[in-house]
Design an enzyme around this catalytic site. Structure first.
Site, PDB file in Angstrom:
ATOM      1  N   HIS A 359       0.891  -1.159   0.000  1.00  0.00           N
ATOM      2  CA  HIS A 359       0.000   0.000   0.000  1.00  0.00           C
ATOM      3  C   HIS A 359       0.929   1.209   0.000  1.00  0.00           C
ATOM      4  CE1 HIS A 359      -3.893  -2.061   1.632  1.00  0.00           C
ATOM      5  NE2 HIS A 359      -3.327  -2.717   0.639  1.00  0.00           N
ATOM      6  N   GLU A 383      -8.832  -3.675  -8.214  1.00  0.00           N
ATOM      7  CA  GLU A 383      -9.238  -4.917  -7.562  1.00  0.00           C
ATOM      8  C   GLU A 383     -10.658  -4.884  -7.013  1.00  0.00           C
ATOM      9  OE1 GLU A 383      -7.324  -5.539  -3.688  1.00  0.00           O
ATOM     10  OE2 GLU A 383      -6.029  -3.842  -4.147  1.00  0.00           O
ATOM     11  N   GLU A 413      -7.662  -8.874  -9.259  1.00  0.00           N
ATOM     12  CA  GLU A 413      -6.764  -7.724  -9.055  1.00  0.00           C
ATOM     13  C   GLU A 413      -5.593  -7.785 -10.023  1.00  0.00           C
ATOM     14  OE1 GLU A 413      -4.134  -5.770  -5.393  1.00  0.00           O
ATOM     15  OE2 GLU A 413      -4.745  -7.878  -5.325  1.00  0.00           O
TER      16      GLU A 413
END
Length: 437
Positions: A359, A383, A413
């Protein structure tokens, strides 16, 4: 395949051009204890690594463009043959200068003594108050001392500024060298997913599939998993961050695999969902086709100049309309989206930045009225998913979910690079069309 010294130097120069009369401080990651005296494998702080390439704990990097002699300073652990016998080789003081381009290097134990000379003429200290509380206090104490003596000295930093505002916009746009590493990370990730799809069979355990995936990561030169691998069969696919991976897969199950490889600190992140026995039932296929349609529409929105939220918004629109068509939601499309009546089925956003962190860093929404505008060099995941948990509770005013739909979880994803002309799907080598599964 790695970042060369010239690129690290260029990154530091970019930071120093931004801070002018300021001083920036970056701290290495700490060693983290797994249990008792056993430590996890060391993983360097991403910002620190981005600027230095230095991969040891107990280190500090200082950027002081205003200093008369030293603009880039490293504080590191000195050589210690006895300790190195137990924990591995250290670069040491002299090699820190030669190999990493520091103007000066000191033992980490001398930080408190040496650091003041690099902030005494600075207008601000740039530092992110992170998870190392002890070092946070060290920086705050140095800053406070200069504030207390400012009326007498007339120099020194009056402000403490978060360094994230300097470095994260740079990390958000990947260089050519970074793209090579990202392509390698996603290529290995894709190979592992393809291996897992051919390997998985009814009667196997989820952890056996996990082992095949992570075996491929290491076999191909990766550092290992970019994050705990999710191998979720049957109703486990409705748990977003399921990591137990201990269920025996049954004939008729869907298997959701969310796994990615870390390669030289850069990360892949792929999710695929497929039937363990090779055949969807009609309810599974309906949900799968809906999620795939939402993903394809969302990927089409990943274009330079588009606002970040647009690919998420189109995915939600497709998913909600599909749920209406299947009878799982009732009402007006726009009202259902506005009131978030779809949230029991789809509770997360459609993607995130990807890079040195899974992330990855970077602002999504600079203000309530403004979203980040996609630009070439951005990499993000796309995703969408639908999760119909066995015990799903519909939103107020919505119909109960029939039992034949319960326990179906699907996510698809891909990792998508924004290019000058549009986008490039870095993970396209993993099939997702029903005919290919």
């Amino acid at each position: 395949m790695s970042i060369d010294a010239a690129e690290y130097r260029h990154r530091r120069e970019q930071i120093m051009a931004k801070i002018g009369q300021g001083t920036a401080v970056f701290r290495s990651a700490p060693m983290v204890v797994m249990h008792n005296d056993v430590e996890y494998p060391f993983r360097q702080d991403s910002d620190f690594f981005y600027l230095t390439g230095f991969n040891e704990p107990e280190a500090v990097a200082v950027l002081a463009p205003h200093h008369d002699e030293h603009r880039f300073i490293l504080f590191v652990q000195p050589k210690d043959p006895e300790k190195e016998t137990w924990t591995g080789y250290r670069v040491g003081i002299e090699q820190a200068k030669e190999r990493y381009g520091a103007d000066e290097a000191y033992p980490i134990t001398e930080f408190n003594e040496k650091f003041p000379q690099y902030i005494q003429k600075a207008e601000q200290i740039y530092y992110h108050l992170g998870r190392d509380e002890g070092f946070n206090q060290t920086i705050l104490q140095h800053w406070q001392r200069f504030i207390m003596t400012y009326p007498r000295r007339g120099t020194g930093p009056l402000a403490l500024v978060d360094s994230n505002s300097l470095i994260h916009p740079l990390r958000q746009v990947k260089s050519a060298a970074e793209l090579e590493l990202m392509r390698r990370a996603t290529s290995i990730s894709a190979e592992a997913h393809n291996r897992a799809r051919h390997f998985a069979k009814p009667g196997m355990y989820e952890y056996q599939v996990q082992a095949e995936i992570e075996h491929t990561f290491r076999l191909q030169g990766g550092m290992g998993p970019a994050y705990p691998s999710i191998v979720a069969s049957g109703p486990n696919a409705c748990i977003l961050h399921y990591t137990e991976n201990n269920r025996q897969m049954q004939d008729g199950d869907l298997l959701l695999i969310d796994a990615g490889c870390a390669f030289d600190y850069y990360n892949g992140d792929i999710t695929r969902t497929f039937p363990v026995n090779g055949q969807f039932n009609k309810y599974q296929q309906a949900i799968y086709e809906l999620v795939l349609a939402a993903q394809m529409k969302a990927i089409a929105e990943v274009q330079p100049g588009k606002a970040y939220n647009e690919f998420h918004d189109i995915a939600v629109c497709v998913l909600v309309q599909g749920l209406i068509d299947l009878g799982l939601l009732q009402g007006d499309l726009e009202e259902l989206i506005k009131e978030e009546k779809y949230k029991p089925f789809y509770m997360h956003r459609t993607g995130h930045w990807l890079g040195l962190d899974v992330h990855d860093v970077g602002i999504y929404q600079p203000s309530p009225e403004q979203w980040h505008v996609l630009q070439p060099g951005n990499i993000l995941t796309v995703e969408p998913g639908l999760y119909i948990a066995p015990d799903i509770k519909p939103a107020e005013g919505q119909p109960e979910v029939p039992p034949e739909w319960r326990g179906i979880g699907v996510r698809i994803e891909d990792d998508v690079l924004v290019t000058e002309q549009g986008h490039d799907i870095l993970t396209a080598d993993v099939p997702k069309a029903i005919a290919d599964l």
